[in-house]
Design a protein around this motif. Structure first.
Motif, PDB file in Angstrom:
ATOM      1  N   VAL A 358       0.866  -1.179   0.000  1.00 44.95           N
ATOM      2  CA  VAL A 358       0.000   0.000   0.000  1.00 44.95           C
ATOM      3  C   VAL A 358       0.899   1.224   0.000  1.00 44.95           C
ATOM      4  CG1 VAL A 358      -1.778   1.266   1.246  1.00 44.95           C
ATOM      5  CG2 VAL A 358      -1.825  -1.222   1.211  1.00 44.95           C
ATOM      6  N   VAL A 359       0.747   2.085  -0.981  1.00 42.62           N
ATOM      7  CA  VAL A 359       1.614   3.240  -1.172  1.00 42.62           C
ATOM      8  C   VAL A 359       1.536   4.161   0.041  1.00 42.62           C
ATOM      9  CG1 VAL A 359       1.985   5.300  -2.570  1.00 42.62           C
ATOM     10  CG2 VAL A 359       1.479   3.122  -3.677  1.00 42.62           C
ATOM     11  N   GLY A 360       2.701   4.632   0.462  1.00 50.07           N
ATOM     12  CA  GLY A 360       2.764   5.560   1.591  1.00 50.07           C
ATOM     13  C   GLY A 360       2.889   4.898   2.932  1.00 50.07           C
ATOM     14  N   GLY A 361       2.989   3.568   2.982  1.00 49.45           N
ATOM     15  CA  GLY A 361       3.121   2.887   4.257  1.00 49.45           C
ATOM     16  C   GLY A 361       1.837   2.772   5.044  1.00 49.45           C
ATOM     17  N   MET A 362       0.702   3.026   4.411  1.00 47.38           N
ATOM     18  CA  MET A 362      -0.590   2.948   5.086  1.00 47.38           C
ATOM     19  C   MET A 362      -0.897   1.504   5.442  1.00 47.38           C
ATOM     20  SD  MET A 362      -3.264   4.941   5.862  1.00 47.38           S
ATOM     21  CE  MET A 362      -5.008   4.774   6.238  1.00 47.38           C
ATOM     22  N   ARG A 363      -1.389   1.274   6.654  1.00 43.24           N
ATOM     23  CA  ARG A 363      -1.804  -0.059   7.071  1.00 43.24           C
ATOM     24  C   ARG A 363      -3.310  -0.171   6.881  1.00 43.24           C
ATOM     25  NH1 ARG A 363       2.070   0.960  11.193  1.00 43.24           N
ATOM     26  NH2 ARG A 363       0.431   1.694  12.596  1.00 43.24           N
ATOM     27  N   VAL A 364      -3.719  -1.114   6.032  1.00 48.61           N
ATOM     28  CA  VAL A 364      -5.130  -1.316   5.713  1.00 48.61           C
ATOM     29  C   VAL A 364      -5.536  -2.686   6.228  1.00 48.61           C
ATOM     30  CG1 VAL A 364      -6.860  -1.452   3.892  1.00 48.61           C
ATOM     31  CG2 VAL A 364      -4.955   0.137   3.664  1.00 48.61           C
ATOM     32  N   HIS A 365      -6.372  -2.697   7.260  1.00 45.53           N
ATOM     33  CA  HIS A 365      -6.799  -3.956   7.862  1.00 45.53           C
ATOM     34  C   HIS A 365      -8.253  -4.292   7.556  1.00 45.53           C
ATOM     35  CE1 HIS A 365      -3.046  -4.143  10.032  1.00 45.53           C
ATOM     36  NE2 HIS A 365      -3.256  -2.945  10.547  1.00 45.53           N
ATOM     37  N   GLU A 366      -8.961  -3.413   6.886  1.00 44.97           N
ATOM     38  CA  GLU A 366     -10.363  -3.691   6.605  1.00 44.97           C
ATOM     39  C   GLU A 366     -10.496  -4.586   5.380  1.00 44.97           C
ATOM     40  OE1 GLU A 366     -12.753  -0.451   5.417  1.00 44.97           O
ATOM     41  OE2 GLU A 366     -11.194   0.566   4.295  1.00 44.97           O
ATOM     42  N   THR A 367     -11.621  -5.305   5.307  1.00 44.63           N
ATOM     43  CA  THR A 367     -11.838  -6.270   4.230  1.00 44.63           C
ATOM     44  C   THR A 367     -12.160  -5.600   2.904  1.00 44.63           C
ATOM     45  OG1 THR A 367     -14.162  -6.445   4.917  1.00 44.63           O
ATOM     46  CG2 THR A 367     -12.602  -8.037   5.840  1.00 44.63           C
ATOM     47  N   ALA A 368     -12.362  -4.292   2.877  1.00 43.57           N
ATOM     48  CA  ALA A 368     -12.640  -3.607   1.614  1.00 43.57           C
ATOM     49  C   ALA A 368     -11.466  -3.680   0.652  1.00 43.57           C
ATOM     50  CB  ALA A 368     -13.002  -2.146   1.870  1.00 43.57           C
ATOM     51  N   ALA A 369     -10.278  -4.046   1.147  1.00 45.20           N
ATOM     52  CA  ALA A 369      -9.100  -4.141   0.281  1.00 45.20           C
ATOM     53  C   ALA A 369      -9.028  -5.461  -0.477  1.00 45.20           C
ATOM     54  CB  ALA A 369      -7.830  -3.968   1.122  1.00 45.20           C
ATOM     55  N   ASP A 370      -9.943  -6.405  -0.226  1.00 45.92           N
ATOM     56  CA  ASP A 370      -9.865  -7.727  -0.869  1.00 45.92           C
ATOM     57  C   ASP A 370      -9.927  -7.621  -2.392  1.00 45.92           C
ATOM     58  OD1 ASP A 370      -9.769  -8.684   1.662  1.00 45.92           O
ATOM     59  OD2 ASP A 370     -11.741  -9.632   1.645  1.00 45.92           O
ATOM     60  N   LEU A 371     -10.968  -6.974  -2.895  1.00 48.51           N
ATOM     61  CA  LEU A 371     -11.141  -6.875  -4.346  1.00 48.51           C
ATOM     62  C   LEU A 371     -10.017  -6.095  -5.010  1.00 48.51           C
ATOM     63  CD1 LEU A 371     -12.920  -7.575  -6.754  1.00 48.51           C
ATOM     64  CD2 LEU A 371     -14.266  -5.517  -6.295  1.00 48.51           C
ATOM     65  N   PRO A 372      -9.569  -4.936  -4.485  1.00 46.60           N
ATOM     66  CA  PRO A 372      -8.422  -4.247  -5.106  1.00 46.60           C
ATOM     67  C   PRO A 372      -7.155  -5.089  -5.120  1.00 46.60           C
ATOM     68  CG  PRO A 372      -9.586  -2.759  -3.636  1.00 46.60           C
ATOM     69  CD  PRO A 372     -10.175  -4.113  -3.424  1.00 46.60           C
ATOM     70  N   ILE A 373      -6.884  -5.878  -4.075  1.00 45.00           N
ATOM     71  CA  ILE A 373      -5.677  -6.705  -4.066  1.00 45.00           C
ATOM     72  C   ILE A 373      -5.723  -7.741  -5.179  1.00 45.00           C
ATOM     73  CG2 ILE A 373      -4.472  -8.474  -2.725  1.00 45.00           C
ATOM     74  CD1 ILE A 373      -5.120  -6.886  -0.219  1.00 45.00           C
ATOM     75  N   VAL A 374      -6.866  -8.382  -5.351  1.00 50.84           N
ATOM     76  CA  VAL A 374      -7.001  -9.399  -6.401  1.00 50.84           C
ATOM     77  C   VAL A 374      -6.865  -8.764  -7.779  1.00 50.84           C
ATOM     78  CG1 VAL A 374      -8.631 -10.992  -7.467  1.00 50.84           C
ATOM     79  CG2 VAL A 374      -8.348 -10.987  -4.991  1.00 50.84           C
ATOM     80  N   LEU A 375      -7.481  -7.611  -7.984  1.00 47.87           N
ATOM     81  CA  LEU A 375      -7.395  -6.953  -9.300  1.00 47.87           C
ATOM     82  C   LEU A 375      -5.970  -6.490  -9.590  1.00 47.87           C
ATOM     83  CD1 LEU A 375     -10.680  -4.820  -9.325  1.00 47.87           C
ATOM     84  CD2 LEU A 375     -10.299  -7.118 -10.242  1.00 47.87           C
ATOM     85  N   ALA A 376      -5.263  -5.976  -8.578  1.00 48.11           N
ATOM     86  CA  ALA A 376      -3.886  -5.543  -8.789  1.00 48.11           C
ATOM     87  C   ALA A 376      -2.985  -6.730  -9.100  1.00 48.11           C
ATOM     88  CB  ALA A 376      -3.376  -4.800  -7.556  1.00 48.11           C
ATOM     89  N   ALA A 377      -3.174  -7.860  -8.393  1.00 50.94           N
ATOM     90  CA  ALA A 377      -2.369  -9.054  -8.662  1.00 50.94           C
ATOM     91  C   ALA A 377      -2.623  -9.583 -10.069  1.00 50.94           C
ATOM     92  CB  ALA A 377      -2.665 -10.125  -7.623  1.00 50.94           C
ATOM     93  N   LEU A 378      -3.869  -9.598 -10.502  1.00 53.72           N
ATOM     94  CA  LEU A 378      -4.192 -10.054 -11.843  1.00 53.72           C
ATOM     95  C   LEU A 378      -3.601  -9.125 -12.899  1.00 53.72           C
ATOM     96  CD1 LEU A 378      -5.684 -11.925 -13.793  1.00 53.72           C
ATOM     97  CD2 LEU A 378      -7.742 -10.535 -13.429  1.00 53.72           C
ATOM     98  N   SER A 379      -3.664  -7.818 -12.652  1.00 54.36           N
ATOM     99  CA  SER A 379      -3.104  -6.856 -13.604  1.00 54.36           C
ATOM    100  C   SER A 379      -1.600  -7.048 -13.763  1.00 54.36           C
ATOM    101  CB  SER A 379      -3.413  -5.435 -13.125  1.00 54.36           C
ATOM    102  OG  SER A 379      -2.731  -4.463 -13.897  1.00 54.36           O
ATOM    103  N   SER A 380      -0.896  -7.280 -12.652  1.00 55.41           N
ATOM    104  CA  SER A 380       0.543  -7.508 -12.741  1.00 55.41           C
ATOM    105  C   SER A 380       0.859  -8.832 -13.419  1.00 55.41           C
ATOM    106  CB  SER A 380       1.152  -7.474 -11.336  1.00 55.41           C
ATOM    107  OG  SER A 380       2.533  -7.751 -11.369  1.00 55.41           O
ATOM    108  N   PHE A 381       0.078  -9.867 -13.126  1.00 55.24           N
ATOM    109  CA  PHE A 381       0.326 -11.186 -13.722  1.00 55.24           C
ATOM    110  C   PHE A 381       0.130 -11.154 -15.235  1.00 55.24           C
ATOM    111  CE2 PHE A 381      -1.449 -15.469 -14.790  1.00 55.24           C
ATOM    112  CZ  PHE A 381      -0.255 -16.168 -14.662  1.00 55.24           C
ATOM    113  N   ARG A 382      -0.906 -10.479 -15.708  1.00 60.15           N
ATOM    114  CA  ARG A 382      -1.161 -10.362 -17.151  1.00 60.15           C
ATOM    115  C   ARG A 382      -0.344  -9.248 -17.802  1.00 60.15           C
ATOM    116  NH1 ARG A 382      -3.216 -15.221 -18.203  1.00 60.15           N
ATOM    117  NH2 ARG A 382      -5.322 -15.558 -17.378  1.00 60.15           N
TER     118      ARG A 382
END
Length: 454
Positions: A358-382
């Protein structure tokens, strides 16, 4: 001559034991029991029989108690008022902790200077001389003419002088240096912290003084001393250096007068701490063109939505066990999300190293980050960038469903305010009919729908 009675007190939880042991029976901490002398019975019984600061001791029905509107006084710092729940409450006790040199004394001295025309303030220092306090005020460009200061560590003398001065706002920097004469242990010990803090809290409640205590932190980042200290106060604030730079974040972890997990952002400058009006700009990278592995999500800290950038790097692994590294999100949850992506998205990353940040060293513990993490991983993989102007948030279940998160409409309005055009969100977080969030919303119910929307 009677032998002096001693007990062994745990410096982690404050529990008392009659004899020493290697492990505290109450909290399980090792080598935490410290020998302490017991106060004389006369000192312990001192003040019994009087009406306490909580009111007269008699049973009443709740319907007979008339609620009163709690007046608040602004501190002159909007970000600090946000974290406090709207300002200072008379008789409230606030405990603020943070790493050495992060700016606790600077912040509180600025607060006293801002409230000086409206509130009589008193700054009690136990760590610095009055000359050092004066030099800091000159360096920050603060008015020094009317601010009352006191260099004292004995809590009985502090309470006596405060009773004569009658300040409406008092800062004690720091509570670990204060001691009471009724105990023989050293300042900073468990018994000294408990009794000194109790005396200061009693003074604040009986006189209606807004009291702010500065607390030291341990190497783990928690406030030093027994946790009973945090139970005694009304508000607990942590002053943190989230980004390892000039930005400072103040976070409420307990607040009897407002929301917890509220967030305030400051920037450290040559003239002190300055408020950051747009914190989302800190956590967003400005790419000239779209890059693979990057997606913007809308996090929520307390009542404040924040735009943060989630980045992922997926690369071929040369290890038998590919690495799963998460800086900001939870590493265990990252492994679960990759398994959900494989099972319900048909994309396996079992032979890939996955790094999430997470840019800036922000700690994100809420579950709202689930979908962005999956989309970012897929974008990097492809190696395919996601569309610019896109935000996403949502929780992923093990069955592949996209679950709603709190504050959906507030998150969408924050994204629209910063110029984002599209948002992939859970269907339950989509605006209701007749409500316009100012952004094109793509509601999804399952992970496969989110992948198809890209």
């Amino acid at each position: 001559m009677a032998k002096a009675k001693t007990v062994f007190v745990c410096d982690q939880c404050g529990a008392q034991q009659p004899k020493w042991a290697g492990q505290c029976p109450d909290c399980g901490a090792w080598n935490s029991l410290v020998e302490q002398g017991v106060a004389a019975s006369g000192a312990a019984a001192k003040g019994r029989g009087r009406i306490g600061y909580a009111g007269e001791a008699r049973v009443r029905l709740l319907r007979d108690v008339a609620p009163e509107e709690t007046p608040r006084t602004g501190t002159g710092l909007a970000e600090l008022d946000r974290v406090l729940g709207g300002g200072l409450v008379p008789g409230s006790v606030t405990l603020i902790g943070g790493d050495p040199g992060i700016g606790k004394s600077t912040l509180l001295q600025q607060m006293l200077a801002s409230t000086q025309p409206r509130l009589r303030g008193l700054y009690v220092t136990g760590e610095e001389s009055l000359e050092q306090v004066h030099l800091r005020a000159q360096r920050l460009g603060l008015p020094t003419g009317e601010l009352a200061v006191l260099a004292e560590t004995c809590v009985e003398r502090i309470v006596a002088l405060a009773g004569a001065e009658q300040p409406q706002l008092m800062v004690v920097d720091s509570v670990q240096t204060v001691f009471t004469e009724t105990l023989t242990s050293a300042p900073g010990s468990v018994s000294q912290l408990r009794e000194s803090a109790a005396a200061l809290v009693r003074h604040a409640k009986t006189t209606g003084t807004a009291l702010v205590l500065v607390g030291h932190v341990t190497k783990e980042g928690t406030i030093a001393g027994p946790r009973v200290l945090e139970h005694m106060v009304d508000t607990v604030l942590y002053f943190q250096d989230e980004t390892a730079s000039r930005y400072r974040v103040i976070r409420a972890v307990k607040n009897r007068f407002g929301a917890v997990n509220e967030l305030g952002v400051f920037a450290m400058t040559d003239t002190g701490l300055k408020e950051v009006a747009n914190p989302s700009a800190i956590f967003l990278s400005r790419h000239e063109a779209a890059v693979a592995g990057s997606v913007v999500m809308v996090a929520r800290e307390g009542t404040r939505p924040l735009l943060v950038e989630v980045q992922a790097l997926v690369d071929d692994s040369h290890l038998h066990n590919p690495r799963r590294v998460a800086l900001g999100p939870d590493a265990g949850r990252l492994a679960m999300l990759l398994a959900v992506l494989h099972r319900h998205g048909g994309i396996g990353l079992s032979d890939q190293d996955v790094f999430v940040n997470v840019v800036g060293g922000m700690r994100v513990h809420e579950t709202a980050a689930d979908l962005p993490i999956v989309l970012a991983a897929l974008s990097s993989f492809r190696d395919k960038p996601l569309p610019q102007g896109l935000v996403a948030f949502g929780e992923l279940g093990l069955a592949g469903e996209v679950r709603p998160v709190p504050g959906g409409e507030e998150r969408l309005r924050e994204a629209a305010k910063h110029g984002f055009e599209r948002a992939i969100v859970p269907a339950a977080n989509a605006p209701r009919k007749g409500r316009d969030a100012g952004i094109r919303v793509i509601p999804v119910k399952r992970l496969s729908e989110a992948l198809d929307a890209l």
